[in-house]
Design a protein around this motif. Structure first.
Motif, PDB file in Angstrom:
ATOM      1  N   TYR A 123       0.904  -1.197  -0.099  1.00  0.00           N
ATOM      2  CA  TYR A 123      -0.056  -0.060   0.015  1.00  0.00           C
ATOM      3  C   TYR A 123       0.918   1.219   0.184  1.00  0.00           C
ATOM      4  O   TYR A 123       1.999   1.155   0.664  1.00  0.00           O
ATOM      5  N   ALA A 124       0.663   2.322  -0.801  1.00  0.00           N
ATOM      6  CA  ALA A 124       1.181   3.533  -0.919  1.00  0.00           C
ATOM      7  C   ALA A 124       0.300   4.692  -0.477  1.00  0.00           C
ATOM      8  O   ALA A 124      -0.974   4.724  -1.133  1.00  0.00           O
ATOM      9  N   ASN A 125       0.778   5.606   0.226  1.00  0.00           N
ATOM     10  CA  ASN A 125      -0.204   6.793   0.402  1.00  0.00           C
ATOM     11  C   ASN A 125       0.778   8.043   0.596  1.00  0.00           C
ATOM     12  O   ASN A 125       2.102   8.142   1.002  1.00  0.00           O
ATOM     13  N   PHE A 126       0.297   9.341   0.132  1.00  0.00           N
ATOM     14  CA  PHE A 126       1.143  10.447   0.260  1.00  0.00           C
ATOM     15  C   PHE A 126       0.033  11.508   0.493  1.00  0.00           C
ATOM     16  O   PHE A 126      -1.158  11.702  -0.144  1.00  0.00           O
ATOM     17  N   TRP A 127       0.493  12.507   1.438  1.00  0.00           N
ATOM     18  CA  TRP A 127      -0.330  13.472   1.562  1.00  0.00           C
ATOM     19  C   TRP A 127       0.380  15.011   1.567  1.00  0.00           C
ATOM     20  O   TRP A 127       1.382  14.813   1.868  1.00  0.00           O
ATOM     21  N   TYR A 128      -0.531  16.049   1.154  1.00  0.00           N
ATOM     22  CA  TYR A 128       0.129  17.487   1.296  1.00  0.00           C
ATOM     23  C   TYR A 128      -0.821  18.477   1.837  1.00  0.00           C
ATOM     24  O   TYR A 128      -1.858  18.348   1.689  1.00  0.00           O
ATOM     25  N   ASN A 129      -0.139  19.246   2.558  1.00  0.00           N
ATOM     26  CA  ASN A 129      -1.208  20.311   2.888  1.00  0.00           C
ATOM     27  C   ASN A 129      -0.210  21.670   3.107  1.00  0.00           C
ATOM     28  O   ASN A 129       0.898  21.729   3.163  1.00  0.00           O
ATOM     29  N   TYR A 130      -1.293  22.656   2.976  1.00  0.00           N
ATOM     30  CA  TYR A 130      -0.565  24.291   3.421  1.00  0.00           C
ATOM     31  C   TYR A 130      -1.309  24.843   4.060  1.00  0.00           C
ATOM     32  O   TYR A 130      -2.717  25.027   4.061  1.00  0.00           O
ATOM     33  N   GLN A 131      -0.956  25.490   5.289  1.00  0.00           N
ATOM     34  CA  GLN A 131      -1.518  25.883   6.357  1.00  0.00           C
ATOM     35  C   GLN A 131      -1.312  27.501   6.471  1.00  0.00           C
ATOM     36  O   GLN A 131       0.003  27.830   5.963  1.00  0.00           O
ATOM     37  N   PHE A 132      -2.278  28.362   6.732  1.00  0.00           N
ATOM     38  CA  PHE A 132      -2.181  29.674   6.926  1.00  0.00           C
ATOM     39  C   PHE A 132      -2.793  30.007   8.282  1.00  0.00           C
ATOM     40  O   PHE A 132      -3.841  29.774   8.638  1.00  0.00           O
ATOM     41  N   ILE A 133      -1.951  30.776   9.301  1.00  0.00           N
ATOM     42  CA  ILE A 133      -2.553  30.928  10.528  1.00  0.00           C
ATOM     43  C   ILE A 133      -2.105  32.572  10.591  1.00  0.00           C
ATOM     44  O   ILE A 133      -1.153  33.069  10.423  1.00  0.00           O
ATOM     45  N   LYS A 134      -3.347  33.210  10.937  1.00  0.00           N
ATOM     46  CA  LYS A 134      -3.138  34.546  10.952  1.00  0.00           C
ATOM     47  C   LYS A 134      -4.033  35.195  12.281  1.00  0.00           C
ATOM     48  O   LYS A 134      -5.353  34.782  12.444  1.00  0.00           O
ATOM     49  N   GLY A 135      -3.460  35.933  13.088  1.00  0.00           N
ATOM     50  CA  GLY A 135      -4.082  36.525  14.267  1.00  0.00           C
ATOM     51  C   GLY A 135      -2.965  37.392  15.110  1.00  0.00           C
ATOM     52  O   GLY A 135      -2.144  37.858  14.575  1.00  0.00           O
ATOM     53  N   ALA A 136      -3.498  37.405  16.374  1.00  0.00           N
ATOM     54  CA  ALA A 136      -2.619  38.103  17.212  1.00  0.00           C
ATOM     55  C   ALA A 136      -2.733  37.764  18.567  1.00  0.00           C
ATOM     56  O   ALA A 136      -3.690  37.060  19.146  1.00  0.00           O
ATOM     57  N   TYR A 137      -1.768  37.946  19.727  1.00  0.00           N
ATOM     58  CA  TYR A 137      -1.470  37.323  20.755  1.00  0.00           C
ATOM     59  C   TYR A 137      -0.593  38.511  21.519  1.00  0.00           C
ATOM     60  O   TYR A 137       0.567  38.710  21.475  1.00  0.00           O
ATOM     61  N   ASN A 138      -0.847  39.122  22.738  1.00  0.00           N
ATOM     62  CA  ASN A 138      -0.259  39.963  23.578  1.00  0.00           C
ATOM     63  C   ASN A 138       0.365  41.106  22.543  1.00  0.00           C
ATOM     64  O   ASN A 138       1.627  41.558  22.694  1.00  0.00           O
ATOM     65  N   ASN A 139      -0.356  41.338  21.654  1.00  0.00           N
ATOM     66  CA  ASN A 139      -0.048  42.716  20.731  1.00  0.00           C
ATOM     67  C   ASN A 139       0.967  42.402  19.652  1.00  0.00           C
ATOM     68  O   ASN A 139       1.649  43.028  19.151  1.00  0.00           O
ATOM     69  N   ILE A 140       1.209  40.890  19.809  1.00  0.00           N
ATOM     70  CA  ILE A 140       2.224  40.512  18.469  1.00  0.00           C
ATOM     71  C   ILE A 140       1.357  39.818  17.624  1.00  0.00           C
ATOM     72  O   ILE A 140       0.606  38.800  17.857  1.00  0.00           O
ATOM     73  N   GLU A 141       1.801  40.237  16.226  1.00  0.00           N
ATOM     74  CA  GLU A 141       1.068  39.605  15.308  1.00  0.00           C
ATOM     75  C   GLU A 141       1.393  38.054  14.942  1.00  0.00           C
ATOM     76  O   GLU A 141       2.533  38.062  14.839  1.00  0.00           O
ATOM     77  N   VAL A 142       0.370  37.365  14.682  1.00  0.00           N
ATOM     78  CA  VAL A 142       0.753  36.136  14.166  1.00  0.00           C
ATOM     79  C   VAL A 142       0.310  36.095  12.674  1.00  0.00           C
ATOM     80  O   VAL A 142      -0.782  35.984  12.337  1.00  0.00           O
ATOM     81  N   ASN A 143       1.476  35.617  11.887  1.00  0.00           N
ATOM     82  CA  ASN A 143       1.210  35.550  10.427  1.00  0.00           C
ATOM     83  C   ASN A 143       2.042  34.418   9.964  1.00  0.00           C
ATOM     84  O   ASN A 143       3.126  34.585   9.258  1.00  0.00           O
ATOM     85  N   ILE A 144       1.580  33.254   9.772  1.00  0.00           N
ATOM     86  CA  ILE A 144       2.389  32.164   9.440  1.00  0.00           C
ATOM     87  C   ILE A 144       1.778  31.225   8.416  1.00  0.00           C
ATOM     88  O   ILE A 144       0.662  31.079   8.523  1.00  0.00           O
ATOM     89  N   GLN A 145       2.482  30.850   7.453  1.00  0.00           N
ATOM     90  CA  GLN A 145       2.200  30.106   6.584  1.00  0.00           C
ATOM     91  C   GLN A 145       3.351  28.972   5.998  1.00  0.00           C
ATOM     92  O   GLN A 145       4.391  29.583   5.927  1.00  0.00           O
TER      93      GLN A 145
END
Length: 794
Positions: free
Chosen positions: A647-669
Motif C-alpha cells: 500500500y502507498a499513500n502520500f499527503w500534502y497540506n498548506y496552512q495559513f495561521i493569522k491572528g494576534a497574541y499580546n499585541n504580537i501579530e501572528v502571520n504564519i504560512q
C-alpha cells in the motif's frame, strides 16, 4: 473520501465442480463479510452445481464452500456494487480424507483496506507491528503523525480524537500517550482512520477520528491465544498477553490480560535565546514503565432480535519518570559563560483508567436497529515530583541551589448514556439518537520548597481545581441511494454544553479567573454525496462542522513549575475552536483514492511560549488566530507480483495561521507533506516478510516549525505447529532516522529543539492459538463514553 450508500440489492451466482469437472450438488455456499468473516447469507448448490445468493447489499465479501468428503475452500475477496448482479468464477473442490473438520476461515485480509468512509490498518496481519504499542502503531499508520510531545495528527491536521472500540479515550496528550503505550499490538485487531465522521459521532475532533479496535472473540466453543515478546533497545524490555473466550448459541464470554515492562529513554536538547542570555540544555529522560490491561465482557443472546451485554476495560500502570539535565547559561552579546544549571527530576506515579459498560441491541429483519449504552468511566492519577536545581560555576563550585517538589493527584469521573435508532424510511435509512454526559474532574496541585531537606508547602503556589461539564446531544441522519449513480448521506447534530471551573487557592486569595461558567448551544451539520460516473470512477463530496473543546487541565489557571526556567500555565478563558471541513474525492477502480480538501478553523488554539521574570518562559494554550488548511491526499493498494503486495499513500497540506497574541501579530504560512509505504512478501513454506516506512516533511504545528524525519521497519515471520503458532522477528527504525527537530521564534524567545526517542529496537515475538477455530458472526457495538475522554491532562 466518497461514500457508497446502499439501498438496492444484488444477486451473487456461481458454479461448483468436483475434481473430475462434474457439477457438485448439496455444497453449502456461505457469503462472509471481509471485515470480520461474519455470515451474511448462504445457499445450497442444486443438481447443476449452481447457486444463487439473493437480496445482498453492496460491499466487500468472500465465499466459503463446504461439503462432507471434500476440502473446505474460500474464494478471493471481491466487491459487489448495489443493483449489479455478480458472477463468481467456477470453483473446484478436492476430495478430503478427513471428513469431519472444523471450519477455519483462512482468507487473509489485506494489510491496508480502503473502505467507503474510512481507511483500515489491519494490525494483526502486520509483522512489523509485533511488539509495538498502540502509540507506535499510530506512527506507522497511513497519514498519521506523532510528534516529539506525543501530539497526534492526521494528514497534517491536529485535533484528531482517539477512540478505543468506538469509545473516545478521556485523556489529555500526556496521559493518552501513556495509556496507548500500555496497549500491546497483540491486543489490537485494526486501526480505523475516519476523516469526516457523520452526525452519529460526537462532534469533537476537527481532523476526524481514529478508532483502535481491540480483538474480540468470534469463535464457537472454548478458545484463546497467548503470546510473549522480547524487545531490545538501549535496555531490554518485555511484553505478553493471554486471552480466553467461550461462545455458544446463547452466550459469548471474552477476556484478555496483557502487560509490559521496561525502561524507555529519550534525549532532549534545547537551545534557547531569551533577552540577553543563551540557555544550552541537554537532558536525558527515562521512564520506567510497568503496565497491565484487563478486559472482560459477555453478550447474552435473548433471541434472534435482542442481545444484552456488559464490558469492563481497565488499565493500570506504575511509572517512574526521571530526568538528568545540564544547562549552560551564557551572556548572548559576547557569548561569555555565566553559570551552569544541573537539574534532576524524579516523579513516581500510578495511573488507573477504567470503563464499565452495559449495553443492549435490538435488530429485526426489516433493518430496524436499536442500541443503548450506559457507561461509567474513571481516571485516577498520582504523581510526586522531587526536583533539585544546582547552579555551579565553571569549576563546578556550587553557587546556590533551589530544591522544589509537588504532589499532583487527579480524580476524574465520567457518566454517559446514549441511544441510537436506525430504520428503513423514505426509500432510504433514517437514524436518530441522543446522548447525555456528565464529567467532574478534581486536580490538586501542592507545591513544596525544600529547606534543609525538609519540604514546606508553599501556599501561594498550591491550589485545587474542580471542573464540571454537562453535554446534552441529539442527532438525526438520513442515507439514500437514488439510483446506480447517485447516493446521499446527511445529518445534523445538536450539542448543548454547560461547564464550570472553580479554583481554590491554598492561601485563600481569589483572582478574577478563579471561577468561570459557560453555557452554549451548537449545531453540527454533515453531508456526503457520491456519484458513480461508471464502473471505474466514483466521485464524492463531503462536508462537516466539528468542535474541539479544551482539555480539562488546560482550563486550570494556576502555574505549574516544570523547572526553574520553564512554567506551564492554564487558561480559564480558553474557548472551544470550531472547524468547517469540505473534501472532494475521486475513486478509480475501487482502489486509487485521491482527495482534495479545505478546512477553516475559528478561534484556533495552540500552545504558545511567552517570557516571565526576564530569564524564564511559560507555555500556555491560547486562542490566537484563524487557521486555514488546504489538503491533498492520494493512496492505493499496490500489487507488484502475486507474492508481492502493499500500500502507498502520500499527503500534502498548506496552512495559513493569522491572528494576534499580546499585541504580537501572528502571520504564519507553511507547507507540509508525508508519505507511507508498506510491502508484504509471501516467501513460501509459511514464511512471510514485510518492509514498511514513512516520512514526514517539514511542517507547522502552531508557532513551531518541524524538520523532516521518518523511519524504516523490516520484519519476517514463520507459521509453526500446523499454523497454530507464529514466530516474528522485526527491526524498527533501521536507519536511526526518527529524530524530531523543531524551532520557534515567538514572544521574545528563540527555541531550537532536538528530541530522539528510543525507536531503534530488535523485537522477537511468539504467539500460540488454542481451542476451537469455528468462526461465527461476532456482535459488535460501540459504547457511549466517547467524546469526553480525550480531554484529561496530568
Amino acid at each position: 473520501m466518497g461514500l457508497r450508500l446502499s439501498a438496492q440489492t444484488t444477486s451473487i451466482t456461481g458454479l461448483v465442480k468436483d475434481n473430475n469437472n462434474n457439477p457438485l450438488q448439496s455444497v453449502t455456499v456461505s457469503l462472509l463479510k471481509t471485515a470480520d468473516s461474519s455470515l451474511v447469507k448462504a445457499d445450497i448448490t442444486g443438481k447443476a452445481g449452481s447457486f444463487e445468493i439473493t437480496s445482498v447489499s453492496g460491499g466487500s465479501f468472500l465465499l466459503s464452500y463446504s461439503i462432507v468428503g471434500f476440502e473446505n475452500k474460500y474464494s478471493a475477496v471481491f466487491t459487489v456494487d448495489s443493483g449489479k448482479n455478480f458472477t463468481t468464477p467456477a470453483i473446484t473442490l478436492q476430495p478430503s480424507s478427513n471428513k469431519l473438520q472444523n471450519v477455519t476461515v483462512v482468507a487473509r485480509k489485506p494489510m491496508i483496506e480502503i473502505k467507503a468512509d474510512k481507511l483500515v490498518f489491519n494490525v494483526e496481519n502486520s509483522i512489523n507491528a509485533t511488539g509495538s504499542n498502540a502509540l507506535e502503531l499510530l506512527q506507522k499508520s497511513p497519514g498519521v503523525q506523532v510528534d516529539n510531545n506525543d501530539n497526534i495528527s492526521m494528514k497534517g491536521k491536529s485535533g484528531v480524537k482517539i477512540y478505543i472500540d468506538g469509545k473516545m479515550t478521556q485523556l489529555d496528550t500526556k496521559s493518552l500517550a501513556e495509556y496507548l503505550r500500555s496497549i500491546n499490538s497483540n491486543d489490537i485487531e485494526s486501526i480505523e482512520m475516519i476523516s469526516n465522521p457523520g452526525a452519529k459521532y460526537d462532534a469533537s475532533g476537527n481532523a476526524g477520528i481514529i478508532n483502535i479496535k481491540l480483538k474480540k472473540n468470534k469463535k464457537f466453543g472454548t478458545n484463546g491465544d497467548a503470546s510473549i515478546g522480547y524487545i531490545q533497545g538501549i535496555t531490554p524490555k518485555g511484553d505478553g498477553s493471554v486471552s480466553l473466550n467461550y461462545r455458544d448459541k446463547k452466550i459469548n464470554i471474552f477476556s484478555n490480560l496483557s502487560g509490559s515492562i521496561g525502561n524507555y529513554q529519550n534525549d532532549l536538547d534545547i537551545y534557547r535565546i531569551q533577552s540577553d542570555s543563551i540557555y544550552n540544555q541537554h537532558t536525558v529522560m527515562v521512564n520506567q514503565r510497568k503496565s497491565a490491561n484487563i478486559k472482560v465482557g459477555a453478550d447474552y443472546f435473548i433471541d434472534s432480535k435482542n442481545t444484552i451485554g456488559f464490558l469492563v476495560n481497565s488499565n493500570f500502570s506504575h511509572d517512574v519518570f526521571s530526568s538528568d539535565g545540564n544547562t549552560i547559561i551564557s551572556y548572548q552579546p559576547t557569548d561569555q559563560y555565566v553559570k551552569t544549571l544541573d537539574a534532576t527530576n524524579y516523579i513516581p506515579g500510578n495511573n488507573t483508567n477504567a470503563n464499565f459498560n452495559i449495553n443492549y441491541r435490538y435488530e429485526d429483519t426489516s433493518g430496524k436497529t436499536i442500541g443503548f449504552d450506559g457507561d461509567y468511566g474513571l481516571f485516577r492519577s498520582t504523581g510526586n515530583s522531587y526536583q533539585p536545581n544546582y547552579y555551579v560555576d565553571a569549576d563546578n563550585n556550587l553557587l546556590y541551589s533551589i530544591i522544589t517538589g509537588n504532589s499532583t493527584p487527579t480524580d476524574i469521573n465520567i457518566y454517559t448514556a446514549k441511544l441510537d435508532v436506525e430504520q428503513k424510511l423514505w426509500k432510504g435509512t433514517f437514524g436518530y439518537g441522543a446522548k447525555f454526559s456528565y464529567v467532574k474532574t478534581s486536580n490538586v496541585f501542592d507545591f513544596y520548597n525544600y529547606t534543609n531537606n525538609i519540604p514546606v508547602k508553599d501556599l501561594t503556589q498550591s491550589n485545587n481545581f474542580v471542573y464540571t461539564e454537562n453535554v446534552n446531544a441529539a442527532y438525526a441522519s438520513y442515507n439514500r441511494t437514488f439510483n446506480k449513480k447517485w447516493s446521499l448521506q446527511s445529518g445534523l447534530r445538536m450539542e448543548q454544553t454547560n461547564s464550570e471551573g472553580d479554583l481554590t487557592n491554598a492561601d485563600g486569595i481569589t483572582q478574577p479567573d478563579d471561577t468561570v461558567k459557560r453555557s452554549y448551544l451548537d449545531f453540527f451539520p454533515s453531508a456526503a454525496i457520491s456519484y458513480n460516473l461508471n464502473d471505474k470512477n466514483t466521485f464524492g463530496l463531503t462536508y462537516s462542522r466539528r468542535i474541539d473543546r479544551p482539555n480539562y487541565q488546560d482550563l486550570n489557571p494556576f502555574e505549574n513549575k516544570l523547572d526553574q526556567l520553564t512554567y506551564q500555565k492554564g487558561n480559564a478563558f480558553l474557548r472551544p475552536q470550531y472547524t468547517d471541513n469540505i473534501e472532494l474525492s475521486h475513486t478509480f477502480n475501487s482502489k486509487l483514492i485521491t482527495t482534495i480538501g479545505y478546512s477553516h478553523v475559528k478561534d484556533y488554539a495552540t500552545q504558545v511560549t511567552d517570557t516571565t521574570n526576564g530569564n524564564a518562559t511559560y507555555v500556555q494554550q491560547q486562542n490566537i488566530a484563524t487557521q486555514q488548511i488546504l489538503t491533498f491526499n492520494i493512496g492505493s493498494p499496490v500489487t507488484v507480483k502475486k507474492w508481492w503486495t502493499g500500500y502507498a499513500n502520500f499527503w500534502y497540506n498548506y496552512q495559513f495561521i493569522k491572528g494576534a497574541y499580546n499585541n504580537i501579530e501572528v502571520n504564519i504560512q507553511a507547507p507540509s507533506y508525508g508519505a507511507y509505504m508498506q510491502n508484504s512478501f509471501a516467501l513460501g513454506k509459511d514464511y512471510t516478510a514485510e518492509a514498511s516506512g514513512w516520512v514526514n516533511g517539514p511542517g507547522l504545528d502552531g508557532t513551531w516549525h518541524a524538520k523532516a524525519f521518518g523511519g524504516l521497519d523490516l520484519g519476517i515471520q514463520k507459521l509453526l505447529f500446523k499454523k497454530k503458532a507464529t514466530i516474528k522477528l522485526s527491526a524498527t527504525d533501521v536507519l536511526h532516522t526518527i529524530v524530531y527537530y523543531g524551532s520557534s521564534n515567538y514572544g521574545g524567545t528563540s527555541l531550537n529543539i532536538r528530541d530522539r526517542y528510543e525507536n531503534q529496537t530488535i523485537r522477537l515475538n511468539f504467539s500460540y492459538r488454542f481451542g476451537s477455530s469455528q468462526i461465527k458472526a461476532a456482535r459488535q457495538h460501540k459504547t457511549g463514553l466517547e467524546s469526553e475522554s480525550n480531554r484529561i491532562k496530568n
